[in-house]
Design an enzyme around this catalytic site. Sequence first.
Site, PDB file in Angstrom:
ATOM      1  N   PRO A  19       5.096  16.115  -0.263  1.00  7.45           N
ATOM      2  CA  PRO A  19       3.692  16.490  -0.079  1.00  7.45           C
ATOM      3  C   PRO A  19       2.743  15.398  -0.557  1.00  7.45           C
ATOM      4  O   PRO A  19       2.796  14.958  -1.691  1.00  7.45           O
ATOM      5  CB  PRO A  19       3.537  17.748  -0.927  1.00  7.45           C
ATOM      6  CG  PRO A  19       4.923  18.210  -1.225  1.00  7.45           C
ATOM      7  CD  PRO A  19       5.777  17.001  -1.204  1.00  7.45           C
ATOM      8  N   GLU A  20       1.908  14.940   0.341  1.00  5.67           N
ATOM      9  CA  GLU A  20       0.829  14.017  -0.007  1.00  5.67           C
ATOM     10  C   GLU A  20      -0.475  14.780   0.155  1.00  5.67           C
ATOM     11  O   GLU A  20      -0.477  16.004   0.295  1.00  5.67           O
ATOM     12  CB  GLU A  20       0.873  12.786   0.909  1.00  5.67           C
ATOM     13  CG  GLU A  20       2.232  12.073   0.857  1.00  5.67           C
ATOM     14  CD  GLU A  20       2.290  10.827   1.709  1.00  5.67           C
ATOM     15  OE1 GLU A  20       1.238  10.222   1.967  1.00  5.67           O
ATOM     16  OE2 GLU A  20       3.400  10.446   2.125  1.00  5.67           O
ATOM     17  N   LYS A  53      -3.112  14.521  -4.880  1.00  4.13           N
ATOM     18  CA  LYS A  53      -1.992  15.399  -4.539  1.00  4.13           C
ATOM     19  C   LYS A  53      -1.877  16.570  -5.504  1.00  4.13           C
ATOM     20  O   LYS A  53      -0.907  17.333  -5.437  1.00  4.13           O
ATOM     21  CB  LYS A  53      -0.677  14.601  -4.580  1.00  4.13           C
ATOM     22  CG  LYS A  53      -0.690  13.347  -3.712  1.00  4.13           C
ATOM     23  CD  LYS A  53       0.593  12.558  -3.918  1.00  4.13           C
ATOM     24  CE  LYS A  53       0.454  11.157  -3.362  1.00  4.13           C
ATOM     25  NZ  LYS A  53       1.630  10.311  -3.679  1.00  4.13           N
ATOM     26  N   ARG A  73      10.067   0.803  -3.189  1.00  7.50           N
ATOM     27  CA  ARG A  73       9.711   1.789  -2.170  1.00  7.50           C
ATOM     28  C   ARG A  73      10.114   1.296  -0.792  1.00  7.50           C
ATOM     29  O   ARG A  73       9.739   0.187  -0.395  1.00  7.50           O
ATOM     30  CB  ARG A  73       8.197   2.044  -2.155  1.00  7.50           C
ATOM     31  CG  ARG A  73       7.619   2.430  -3.488  1.00  7.50           C
ATOM     32  CD  ARG A  73       8.035   3.834  -3.857  1.00  7.50           C
ATOM     33  NE  ARG A  73       7.489   4.173  -5.163  1.00  7.50           N
ATOM     34  CZ  ARG A  73       8.154   4.883  -6.065  1.00  7.50           C
ATOM     35  NH1 ARG A  73       9.352   5.319  -5.806  1.00  7.50           N
ATOM     36  NH2 ARG A  73       7.608   5.174  -7.211  1.00  7.50           N
TER      37      ARG A  73
END
Length: 266
Positions: free
Chosen positions: A2-3, A53, A255
């Site tokens: 979830p962003e 967030k 990342r």
Amino acid sequence: MPELTEVETIRRQIAPALAGRRIVDAWHAPNPKFVAARQVVGRTVQSVGRRGKYLVIGLDQERELIVHLGMTGVVRLRTGATIDPYVRASWTFDDDTILELRDIRQFGRVASVASGDYRTLPTLHALGPDPFDPALTSRDFYRALRKSTQRVKTQLLSQRPIAGVGNIYADEALWRARVHPASRRVSQPRAHELLGALRTVLAQGIDNGGTTLRDYRTFTGETGSNQHALDCYGRHGQPCGRCGTTLVRKVYDGRGTTFCPVCQRV
DNA sequence: CGCAGCGCCTGAAGGC
DNA sequence: TGCCTTCAGGCGCTGC
């Protein structure tokens, strides 16, 4: 994962159901990340907001319940018992509905704080402005990026120049703005492009109810649909939609990052 | 004070 | 087939 878009989708859905409800009971899993759930028993929900967030549930007596969904967190409402082993915290309201946080990997977190006092949550404490804040100009954004020489993508993920951007929308916005994720210095015109791209991809994500790659569900249990609208994230090995070059995937600062090695310039 | 490095977690996917 | 390893990654914490 979830962003901003996913949290905003959930926020809009739960706000009407929670407003004015009093919390009469709460439960949490043994993991210390969730123990604050019980600290808000007896409070009444006054608002359901979001910062980046973070879900920020305003309570009476100047308190706030903070919920971060981590990587696999989902918030939903139910009535009656559950046997779902992945529920990490739940709150029972005065109308017998139960708000529950389901979080398989327990990367999420719950906190109870005095309103606006985020000292125990360093990322929230140092959070940048909301991308949709009309007062945020690209000049502000440019200056914020100039405070560090970290890679631009790493800066976006730090939540400091701007709030709520995670790996998916970072890759999408950088692709759209033609900015190389490993750039350590972004010019003012390109910062302007990047802010515009962030607003575009985030607004589209909200319109599509979020991006469901695996775990994310809306409050009503539906998947989002933005995964079908992605131009870059997860498309390594496929052609760039602009120039046809094969999109590549590299790891920057730990990342996974997908980008076009031709369109996106350092 | 900024930041690199690490740990937290679990299911899925890949290797043999 | 089944076990083992690797990977995904946001964020808090530690220590330089």
